[in-house]
Design a protein around this motif. Sequence first.
Motif, PDB file in Angstrom:
ATOM      1  N   GLY A  40       0.866  -1.177   0.000  1.00 55.76           N
ATOM      2  CA  GLY A  40       0.000   0.000   0.000  1.00 55.76           C
ATOM      3  C   GLY A  40       0.894   1.215   0.000  1.00 55.76           C
ATOM      4  N   CYS A  41       0.614   2.210  -0.848  1.00 59.79           N
ATOM      5  CA  CYS A  41       1.500   3.366  -0.931  1.00 59.79           C
ATOM      6  C   CYS A  41       0.718   4.591  -1.381  1.00 59.79           C
ATOM      7  CB  CYS A  41       2.627   3.072  -1.932  1.00 59.79           C
ATOM      8  SG  CYS A  41       3.838   4.389  -2.037  1.00 59.79           S
ATOM      9  N   ASP A  42       0.926   5.713  -0.703  1.00 62.16           N
ATOM     10  CA  ASP A  42       0.256   6.945  -1.133  1.00 62.16           C
ATOM     11  C   ASP A  42       1.254   7.980  -1.636  1.00 62.16           C
ATOM     12  OD1 ASP A  42       1.496   7.891   1.103  1.00 62.16           O
ATOM     13  OD2 ASP A  42      -0.286   8.733   2.035  1.00 62.16           O
ATOM     14  N   GLY A  43       2.485   7.559  -1.881  1.00 62.79           N
ATOM     15  CA  GLY A  43       3.512   8.470  -2.377  1.00 62.79           C
ATOM     16  C   GLY A  43       4.351   9.066  -1.253  1.00 62.79           C
ATOM     17  N   GLU A  44       3.801   9.127  -0.058  1.00 64.75           N
ATOM     18  CA  GLU A  44       4.535   9.650   1.095  1.00 64.75           C
ATOM     19  C   GLU A  44       4.939   8.506   2.027  1.00 64.75           C
ATOM     20  OE1 GLU A  44       4.914  13.077   1.711  1.00 64.75           O
ATOM     21  OE2 GLU A  44       4.055  13.343  -0.296  1.00 64.75           O
ATOM     22  N   LEU A  45       4.062   7.504   2.074  1.00 64.82           N
ATOM     23  CA  LEU A  45       4.243   6.396   3.004  1.00 64.82           C
ATOM     24  C   LEU A  45       3.933   5.096   2.278  1.00 64.82           C
ATOM     25  CD1 LEU A  45       4.447   5.098   5.854  1.00 64.82           C
ATOM     26  CD2 LEU A  45       2.063   5.710   6.217  1.00 64.82           C
ATOM     27  N   MET A  46       4.772   4.095   2.480  1.00 63.03           N
ATOM     28  CA  MET A  46       4.544   2.792   1.864  1.00 63.03           C
ATOM     29  C   MET A  46       4.604   1.710   2.935  1.00 63.03           C
ATOM     30  SD  MET A  46       6.878   0.766  -0.876  1.00 63.03           S
ATOM     31  CE  MET A  46       7.777  -0.120   0.389  1.00 63.03           C
ATOM     32  N   ILE A  47       3.617   0.809   2.916  1.00 66.80           N
ATOM     33  CA  ILE A  47       3.691  -0.358   3.799  1.00 66.80           C
ATOM     34  C   ILE A  47       3.712  -1.598   2.917  1.00 66.80           C
ATOM     35  CG2 ILE A  47       2.530  -1.709   5.585  1.00 66.80           C
ATOM     36  CD1 ILE A  47       1.335   0.880   6.654  1.00 66.80           C
ATOM     37  N   LYS A  48       4.688  -2.436   3.164  1.00 66.51           N
ATOM     38  CA  LYS A  48       4.836  -3.658   2.359  1.00 66.51           C
ATOM     39  C   LYS A  48       4.794  -4.863   3.283  1.00 66.51           C
ATOM     40  CE  LYS A  48       8.881  -4.710   0.326  1.00 66.51           C
ATOM     41  NZ  LYS A  48       9.975  -4.610  -0.674  1.00 66.51           N
ATOM     42  N   LYS A  49       4.021  -5.852   2.892  1.00 70.83           N
ATOM     43  CA  LYS A  49       3.976  -7.096   3.665  1.00 70.83           C
ATOM     44  C   LYS A  49       4.452  -8.223   2.764  1.00 70.83           C
ATOM     45  CE  LYS A  49       1.426  -9.973   6.670  1.00 70.83           C
ATOM     46  NZ  LYS A  49       1.075  -9.849   8.083  1.00 70.83           N
ATOM     47  N   VAL A  50       5.419  -9.000   3.225  1.00 69.00           N
ATOM     48  CA  VAL A  50       5.934 -10.139   2.449  1.00 69.00           C
ATOM     49  C   VAL A  50       5.707 -11.406   3.267  1.00 69.00           C
ATOM     50  CG1 VAL A  50       7.960 -11.164   1.354  1.00 69.00           C
ATOM     51  CG2 VAL A  50       7.711  -8.673   1.418  1.00 69.00           C
ATOM     52  N   ILE A  51       4.868 -12.309   2.740  1.00 64.79           N
ATOM     53  CA  ILE A  51       4.600 -13.560   3.463  1.00 64.79           C
ATOM     54  C   ILE A  51       5.351 -14.692   2.760  1.00 64.79           C
ATOM     55  CG2 ILE A  51       2.802 -15.044   4.408  1.00 64.79           C
ATOM     56  CD1 ILE A  51       0.769 -12.857   3.692  1.00 64.79           C
TER      57      ILE A  51
END
Lengths: 371, 371
Positions: B46-57
């Motif tokens: 998920g990313c809004d250009g300022e903040l990105m959250i990445k989940k890797v399972i």
Amino acid sequence: MELRIHKSTLEEAVSETAAVLGKKSLLPVLNGIKMEVREKELVFVGCDGELMIKKVIPVHKGGFESVETGACVLPADFFQDLVKKMPGPVHMKIVNGRMMMESGGVKTSLSALSTEEYLSIPDVEWDGSISMNSMDLVELVRQTLFAAAKEGSRPVLTGIHLEFSGNQVQAIATDSYRLAFVKKRLNSGTDHSCTVPMKTLRELMKLFKNTKECLKIHITDQLFKVESGELTLISKLLDGAFPNMEALLSKSSKAELVIDKNRLMYSVDRAGLFAKDSGNHQIKLRLTKEKNLNISSFSPQVGMIEENIPLIKASGEGAMDVYVDSVFLLEALRATKGEDIQLFYNGTMSPLILRSRGDDEQVHVISPVRA
Amino acid sequence: MELRIHKSTLEEAVSETAAVLGKKSLLPVLNGIKMEVREKELVFVGCDGELMIKKVIPVHKGGFESVETGACVLPADFFQDLVKKMPGPVHMKIVNGRMMMESGGVKTSLSALSTEEYLSIPDVEWDGSISMNSMDLVELVRQTLFAAAKEGSRPVLTGIHLEFSGNQVQAIATDSYRLAFVKKRLNSGTDHSCTVPMKTLRELMKLFKNTKECLKIHITDQLFKVESGELTLISKLLDGAFPNMEALLSKSSKAELVIDKNRLMYSVDRAGLFAKDSGNHQIKLRLTKEKNLNISSFSPQVGMIEENIPLIKASGEGAMDVYVDSVFLLEALRATKGEDIQLFYNGTMSPLILRSRGDDEQVHVISPVRA
């Protein structure tokens, strides 16, 4: 005016009566609740001119002690917040036109107004009363009120129409796109009909939702009154003739389906996701050749969803293809008792009728949406 | 792209990454989360250009099975709602540019977008990392973030300023009327300072609030990165020099009071009731001759409240008479650990300083209000 009162007794009475007051008025007396200390009882009144809730606590019930009789009006919102935050029992006394309150080491004073200008709904001559169980009344309201109009050009539709006759009461609510009908037994009754405003019914539900009391109901041309042991609620009625909807409740139909209620609710809830983009929350119900109910919806921007629900029974012509508002259908299903739903279909442009299988206490009618 | 996945695995990953997306954008790709099936792992972004959250399972963790690799962007809000309402495990497959999803008897398709235009924050060269316990980081944010500016002419005040040095991190947040300062131990660190935006810190709290993990933190001139086992969060930093506030934290004072924290919180909460009508929530703190703390407030329209709180200790000059914002004081008290509060007073126009007794990890500073 002076008394000593337990925090919980005060907190309950204030919250029950203050609930009547809505938006803040510019006139302080209209934002207040009236409190009166009598020798043998303590009285709280909340009134907005349309609806009045009165609580009378007899001294033998305990929870307070009258020291000096008197009455005043206190600002409801401050009074209510303050009582919640008091550390324990409260000593209240009017001094120089102010209500001095002490609790533990906390001293506070509230501006008290005279009761002269306080709004009231006159306690008129009430004739023969109706007797009804509080649980039945709360259920009747819960099963119909969601279908009443939230606003609109016909104020009479913003309430529930009640018809008392013999030992039975019928309730109807409709926003003209859907209708909820319920009937209940009374303990005893007289013949009357009236339309009660939504706000009154919401307060009724709050006041009596966890009680099991025998309520006395009185109705005049203008007023509706409900009494329990300590609480009295008097409300103005809605003016205007409530439309006659009985014709919509007929049982004849082209097709009749019986479906597991929870299974249908989950499906309608899911399909409603894709329907929320369309203004009318439109989902499609279709009877398949294999006698399943196919529920689907479609949003051009986002996607589609569909699923088949097995039927417990399908009779009649066997064709069905209708669009309905998923929110209306879901609300009707949630309000319906029982495990199985009967769905009566009369054609693409005719209202759908829902009943609980084996129970004629409740009927829900939902207009189709043009696809 | 094709996979089979447990509902709970999918639901958790979607909710963690979709939280980044705020207001709806007109461009569909900006309202989406990216999903990528690799042979050995599944990735959500998920990313809004300022903040990105990445989940890797990783595949060995279970919960999903890759059938065919590939990537796409799905509309976050619909995808999230839909997954919640699915009856069980989900089979997902891209067919003709649409994501087909099946679960139980439910068939649904979502419009899938290509990942080409998806926003990203470049994963730059990160140098030496800082190692910190997730519980410490969450507590540090909780103890300071409320004091950051909600908006205003100085964007740098809308975040928390972090200073890492040796095995310690200091955090400061201020809206220029009050300040919260906290320091914590690190497992290991390098010297760095930066100001992290409020939104990033809120997401950090949500992601790690119930975890007990060792986090790796990396900082560059522009970016802040936090990594746990499966989650990576990368955020832009706030530009501008954070003001130097260290001078406000001095310990010298005219008077020092020690007070039971909960007792003080209840009093400030009560007094705040009457203060809410004034724009600045003004309550008065005064030291009485009998060495009690007198807390009072007054609203000309409504009334007044006052109470005396016994002090555990009072030292110094012994005079005190100051007006403060009750909301600021209450928020500082709620964020402070421990049972007893030290209150340092330096004069009617000087800031009040709060510390937890016997703990120099936290300091709160609150400007007085002009009476």
